[in-house]
Structure formats: C-alpha cells, structure tokens
Write a protein that holds these residues in place. Structure first.
Motif, PDB file in Angstrom:
ATOM      1  N   MET A 169       0.697  -1.229   0.040  1.00 22.36           N
ATOM      2  CA  MET A 169      -0.073   0.068   0.194  1.00 22.36           C
ATOM      3  C   MET A 169       0.948   1.233  -0.122  1.00 22.36           C
ATOM      4  SD  MET A 169      -2.889   1.064   2.778  1.00 22.36           S
ATOM      5  CE  MET A 169      -1.593   1.444   3.995  1.00 22.36           C
ATOM      6  N   THR A 170       0.686   2.189  -0.864  1.00 23.65           N
ATOM      7  CA  THR A 170       1.436   3.384  -0.813  1.00 23.65           C
ATOM      8  C   THR A 170       1.261   4.254   0.492  1.00 23.65           C
ATOM      9  OG1 THR A 170       1.054   3.688  -3.126  1.00 23.65           O
ATOM     10  CG2 THR A 170       1.748   5.464  -2.292  1.00 23.65           C
ATOM     11  N   ASP A 171       2.198   4.698   0.756  1.00 23.33           N
ATOM     12  CA  ASP A 171       2.145   5.507   2.146  1.00 23.33           C
ATOM     13  C   ASP A 171       1.132   6.640   1.983  1.00 23.33           C
ATOM     14  OD1 ASP A 171       3.917   3.795   3.698  1.00 23.33           O
ATOM     15  OD2 ASP A 171       5.625   5.136   3.146  1.00 23.33           O
ATOM     16  N   LEU A 172       0.547   7.369   3.088  1.00 26.26           N
ATOM     17  CA  LEU A 172      -0.227   8.221   3.176  1.00 26.26           C
ATOM     18  C   LEU A 172       0.582   9.517   3.691  1.00 26.26           C
ATOM     19  CD1 LEU A 172      -3.511   6.885   4.623  1.00 26.26           C
ATOM     20  CD2 LEU A 172      -3.083   7.399   2.270  1.00 26.26           C
ATOM     21  N   ILE A 173       0.541  10.444   3.034  1.00 28.77           N
ATOM     22  CA  ILE A 173       1.462  11.506   3.534  1.00 28.77           C
ATOM     23  C   ILE A 173       0.673  12.763   3.665  1.00 28.77           C
ATOM     24  CG2 ILE A 173       3.389  13.310   2.816  1.00 28.77           C
ATOM     25  CD1 ILE A 173       3.927  11.083   0.798  1.00 28.77           C
ATOM     26  N   LEU A 174       0.542  13.283   4.973  1.00 27.56           N
ATOM     27  CA  LEU A 174      -0.238  14.385   5.368  1.00 27.56           C
ATOM     28  C   LEU A 174       0.769  15.885   5.339  1.00 27.56           C
ATOM     29  CD1 LEU A 174      -2.965  15.395   6.557  1.00 27.56           C
ATOM     30  CD2 LEU A 174      -1.812  15.213   8.979  1.00 27.56           C
ATOM     31  N   HIS A 175       0.359  16.839   4.442  1.00 26.47           N
ATOM     32  CA  HIS A 175       0.963  18.044   4.542  1.00 26.47           C
ATOM     33  C   HIS A 175       0.260  18.860   5.305  1.00 26.47           C
ATOM     34  CE1 HIS A 175       3.156  17.072   0.596  1.00 26.47           C
ATOM     35  NE2 HIS A 175       2.256  16.061   0.704  1.00 26.47           N
ATOM     36  N   GLN A 176       0.917  19.695   6.373  1.00 23.41           N
ATOM     37  CA  GLN A 176       0.184  19.935   7.559  1.00 23.41           C
ATOM     38  C   GLN A 176       1.039  20.959   8.269  1.00 23.41           C
ATOM     39  OE1 GLN A 176       0.294  18.689  11.291  1.00 23.41           O
ATOM     40  NE2 GLN A 176       2.372  18.330  10.765  1.00 23.41           N
ATOM     41  N   TYR A 177       0.556  21.729   9.183  1.00 22.57           N
ATOM     42  CA  TYR A 177       1.380  22.480  10.139  1.00 22.57           C
ATOM     43  C   TYR A 177       0.893  22.377  11.577  1.00 22.57           C
ATOM     44  CZ  TYR A 177      -1.525  26.754   9.523  1.00 22.57           C
ATOM     45  OH  TYR A 177      -2.530  27.764   9.517  1.00 22.57           O
ATOM     46  N   ALA A 178       1.746  22.449  12.555  1.00 23.25           N
ATOM     47  CA  ALA A 178       1.477  21.952  13.882  1.00 23.25           C
ATOM     48  C   ALA A 178      -0.073  22.681  14.507  1.00 23.25           C
ATOM     49  CB  ALA A 178       2.447  22.338  14.961  1.00 23.25           C
ATOM     50  N   GLU A 179       0.058  24.353  14.115  1.00 19.78           N
ATOM     51  CA  GLU A 179      -1.181  24.989  14.681  1.00 19.78           C
ATOM     52  C   GLU A 179      -2.439  24.945  14.077  1.00 19.78           C
ATOM     53  OE1 GLU A 179       0.699  28.953  14.581  1.00 19.78           O
ATOM     54  OE2 GLU A 179       2.096  28.400  16.124  1.00 19.78           O
ATOM     55  N   SER A 180      -2.333  24.183  12.891  1.00 20.07           N
ATOM     56  CA  SER A 180      -3.605  24.214  12.138  1.00 20.07           C
ATOM     57  C   SER A 180      -4.681  23.451  12.680  1.00 20.07           C
ATOM     58  CB  SER A 180      -3.394  23.791  10.507  1.00 20.07           C
ATOM     59  OG  SER A 180      -4.612  23.130  10.222  1.00 20.07           O
ATOM     60  N   PRO A 181      -5.962  24.107  12.927  1.00 23.86           N
ATOM     61  CA  PRO A 181      -6.855  23.206  13.691  1.00 23.86           C
ATOM     62  C   PRO A 181      -7.554  21.826  12.647  1.00 23.86           C
ATOM     63  CG  PRO A 181      -7.878  25.203  12.763  1.00 23.86           C
ATOM     64  CD  PRO A 181      -6.289  25.285  12.880  1.00 23.86           C
ATOM     65  N   PHE A 182      -7.469  22.014  11.363  1.00 24.37           N
ATOM     66  CA  PHE A 182      -8.029  21.066  10.203  1.00 24.37           C
ATOM     67  C   PHE A 182      -6.933  20.143  10.277  1.00 24.37           C
ATOM     68  CE2 PHE A 182     -11.073  24.376   9.429  1.00 24.37           C
ATOM     69  CZ  PHE A 182     -12.234  23.793   9.390  1.00 24.37           C
ATOM     70  N   SER A 183      -5.730  20.520  10.506  1.00 26.81           N
ATOM     71  CA  SER A 183      -4.598  19.492  10.603  1.00 26.81           C
ATOM     72  C   SER A 183      -4.795  18.636  11.599  1.00 26.81           C
ATOM     73  CB  SER A 183      -3.132  20.126  10.541  1.00 26.81           C
ATOM     74  OG  SER A 183      -2.926  20.641   9.509  1.00 26.81           O
ATOM     75  N   GLU A 184      -5.090  19.025  12.822  1.00 29.17           N
ATOM     76  CA  GLU A 184      -5.278  18.395  14.248  1.00 29.17           C
ATOM     77  C   GLU A 184      -6.593  17.343  13.973  1.00 29.17           C
ATOM     78  OE1 GLU A 184      -5.269  16.931  18.160  1.00 29.17           O
ATOM     79  OE2 GLU A 184      -3.688  17.993  16.586  1.00 29.17           O
ATOM     80  N   LEU A 219      -3.480   4.118  11.644  1.00 26.40           N
ATOM     81  CA  LEU A 219      -2.458   3.816  10.468  1.00 26.40           C
ATOM     82  C   LEU A 219      -1.728   4.596  10.493  1.00 26.40           C
ATOM     83  CD1 LEU A 219      -5.573   4.284   8.118  1.00 26.40           C
ATOM     84  CD2 LEU A 219      -4.356   2.150   8.417  1.00 26.40           C
ATOM     85  N   PRO A 220      -0.361   4.145  10.204  1.00 28.86           N
ATOM     86  CA  PRO A 220       0.915   4.913  10.147  1.00 28.86           C
ATOM     87  C   PRO A 220       0.991   5.991   9.008  1.00 28.86           C
ATOM     88  CG  PRO A 220       1.186   2.750   9.473  1.00 28.86           C
ATOM     89  CD  PRO A 220      -0.071   2.680   9.820  1.00 28.86           C
ATOM     90  N   TYR A 221       1.407   7.102   9.171  1.00 26.65           N
ATOM     91  CA  TYR A 221       1.466   8.039   7.767  1.00 26.65           C
ATOM     92  C   TYR A 221       2.899   8.841   8.009  1.00 26.65           C
ATOM     93  CZ  TYR A 221       0.032  11.529  11.066  1.00 26.65           C
ATOM     94  OH  TYR A 221      -0.057  12.628  12.318  1.00 26.65           O
ATOM     95  N   LYS A 222       3.031   9.405   6.965  1.00 29.62           N
ATOM     96  CA  LYS A 222       4.294  10.495   6.796  1.00 29.62           C
ATOM     97  C   LYS A 222       3.654  11.740   6.882  1.00 29.62           C
ATOM     98  CE  LYS A 222       7.273   7.133   4.511  1.00 29.62           C
ATOM     99  NZ  LYS A 222       8.193   6.794   3.200  1.00 29.62           N
ATOM    100  N   SER A 223       4.569  12.589   7.295  1.00 30.50           N
ATOM    101  CA  SER A 223       4.067  13.972   7.470  1.00 30.50           C
ATOM    102  C   SER A 223       4.947  14.926   6.808  1.00 30.50           C
ATOM    103  CB  SER A 223       3.859  14.526   9.300  1.00 30.50           C
ATOM    104  OG  SER A 223       3.517  15.682   9.207  1.00 30.50           O
ATOM    105  N   VAL A 224       4.426  16.308   6.277  1.00 30.51           N
ATOM    106  CA  VAL A 224       5.196  17.248   5.620  1.00 30.51           C
ATOM    107  C   VAL A 224       4.940  18.370   6.399  1.00 30.51           C
ATOM    108  CG1 VAL A 224       5.930  18.541   3.763  1.00 30.51           C
ATOM    109  CG2 VAL A 224       5.572  16.115   3.390  1.00 30.51           C
TER     110      VAL A 224
END
Length: 315
Positions: free
Chosen positions: A1-16, A27-32
């Motif tokens: 399965m291709t990794d899921l990658i979340l493009h986000q920043y720490a203070e973003s509520p929708f990222s939270e 589920l494991p994921y990678k983060s940018v």
C-alpha cells in the motif's frame, strides 16, 4: 500500500482533526511540515494552486479538504469506521456545520485581543503583519472567517451546553466509540483550549472536559515519520495516479470528460486549480494535471463545498 502523506502544520486546527483520526485508526503515515502562510512552493506543485491546510497525498493522488481526507483514511480502516451507518446522515450534517459555522465561532475567540497578546506568533511584529496580510488575501471575496466576539462567545457557550448534555451518559458523541462528529468538534475545541488564556470558556463543563481528555489520547497516538516537501514531490513523480473505475460526470454540468476545467471552493480561498476533468459525481471532483516537478497527478476534491467549471469561465 502506498504511504499516506499529510501536508500540515502544527497549529492548524483542521490538521489536528486529521492527526486525531489517524491516531484513532492506528494507521501509520508520513508528515510534511508546510508553512502557515504563503509561499508554499512544494504544496502548490502538488495541488496546482489549492493552499488550504491540510492536504493528503497517496502517491500521485492528492486529496484536498479535511472532509475528503477523513473519508480516504476511513476507507483504509473500515473495521473502526468513523462513518457508522446508524445516524450517518445526521453525523455528516453535524460535522459540516461544525467545520464551517462553529469554525468561524472559534476563530472569533482565538483572534480576540487577549488571545493574540498571548500568542507567540504575534509577539513578532513582522510575523504578525505577514500573517494578517496572508489571511486577508486568502479570504478576499468571501465571508469573514471570524464572527464578532460577543456573538462568538454566546454561540460557543450554547454549543458547550449542548455537548455537555450529550456527553453526560456516553463516552463520545458517537456513542461508545467516536465518529466524525467527535473529530470535527475536537479539533475546534482543541484550537481554543490549547491557549491557556481561553480555557475559561470550558469552565463548568465537566463532561466536555473528560471528553477532551479522551480525544487527546487519539491526538497523542501519532505514528508518523516526517519527510521533506522535496521527498513528497519525488514520491509523487515516481508514481502513477490510481485508475478510477467507472468514472462519472454529472450530466447537469454539461462538461465532457477530459475538458479543461477549474475547481474553486465556494466559501473562501478562491485560488483555482486547473486540469482535465476525470470525475464529477455526487461526492467527488477529480482532475488530472501535470507539474514540472511532481509529474502526472490526480487532484481530488469533495463535491460539497467546491464548484467545477470550464477553465476561464468567470461565472
């Protein structure tokens, strides 16, 4: 399965919101980590112009809007679905109200003078000015993100009373397990509660306080590896977009598959994304686009909250 990658920043509520959903599913994921304000060159290479946070990537498929991201994560972990069949329509409707109207309420609280004075971002005059200019450009032509403070406080108190009643005899708004309504309320309560000066708004709501602690467990259960934007772009370029079986186009759009179109949000952030139309059904809009750095991509949007039109159509 291709990794899921979340493009986000720490203070973003929708990222939270998405981080907590990942924590719940396990589920494991990678983060940018992306910038909070423009420019965002790596993100724009993938999305083609869409700049809201977060964005999720799966190979060469790019998913915009946290509502759609939640569905994609849920599809990969159906045993612990946050979209249960019982009460699904009510849950989706409640989550949409929370993500839109209650978001504006919470922005009104978070950007009041007392909170801004305590926020490290706004202690640097240049950083504060840059943030204000960025958000002004982002919301140009749409409704204000924040509602006036007196109304925001009243609506927030009313909603906290409703949550308190709902949580007196159950662990989560979804029952024994959280559903999408829990996560949509969580990220906005987190947005307010994370600032010590604003925690007084939760005084007297003991059931809500206990629920916040339960939800925090999911938020803290991160299984992420941080990668750079360049790495994410290289991953996209090394993949082909997933084939979509039986793609459909809403005939009422009167747009042919493959036509050059643009996609825009309907509320704010009117930065168009252009490409060839692949799907426009009742749930999703998908366009294909090429990027010099990222290669051949498919960019996915939910149909709710977004419009698709022929490229260059000013209407």
């Amino acid at each position: 399965m291709t990794d899921l990658i979340l493009h986000q920043y720490a203070e973003s509520p929708f990222s939270e919101k998405v981080r907590a959903i990942f924590g719940f599913t396990g589920l494991p994921y990678k983060s940018v980590d992306i910038p909070a304000i423009m420019p965002k060159p790596d993100l724009i290479a993938l999305t083609g112009g869409y700049r809201r946070t977060p964005v999720m990537q799966r190979g060469a498929d790019i998913f915009c809007d946290s509502a759609l991201i939640a569905e994609v994560i849920d599809d990969q972990n159906p045993k612990t679905s946050i979209f249960g069949q019982a009460g699904k329509a009510q849950a989706i409707a409640a989550a949409r109200w929370t993500d839109s109207e209650f978001f504006r309420v919470c922005v009104g609280l978070v950007f009041q003078p007392a909170a801004l004075a305590a926020n490290p971002r706004f202690k640097d005059a240049k950083a504060a000015e840059a943030f204000v200019k960025d958000r002004a450009a982002f919301t140009a032509g749409g409704p204000a993100l924040a509602i006036p403070l007196p109304r925001a406080e009243a609506v927030f108190r009313e909603h906290m009373r409703a949550l308190e009643e709902s949580l007196k005899n159950t662990s989560f708004l979804g029952g024994d397990n959280p559903n999408i309504v829990d996560f949509s309320n969580w990220h906005l309560c987190w947005f307010v509660h994370r600032q010590e000066v604003l925690r007084r708004y939760f005084d007297g709501f003991s059931a809500v306080g206990a629920w916040l602690e339960r939800m925090q467990v999911f938020s803290s259960a991160l299984q992420t590896t941080t990668i750079s934007g360049d790495e994410a772009i290289s991953i996209a370029k090394g993949c082909e977009p997933r084939k979509i079986d039986s793609p459909k186009i809403d005939p009422l759009l009167e747009i042919d598959r493959g036509a050059q179109v643009q996609v825009l949000p309907t509320d704010y952030g009117f930065q168009p994304v252009s490409g060839a139309l692949v799907v426009a059904d009742d749930k999703h809009i998908v366009i294909a686009r090429e990027d010099e750095r990222a290669g051949h991509l498919q960019v996915h949007f939910p149909r709710y909250g977004f419009e698709v039109s022929l490229a260059g159509d000013s209407t």
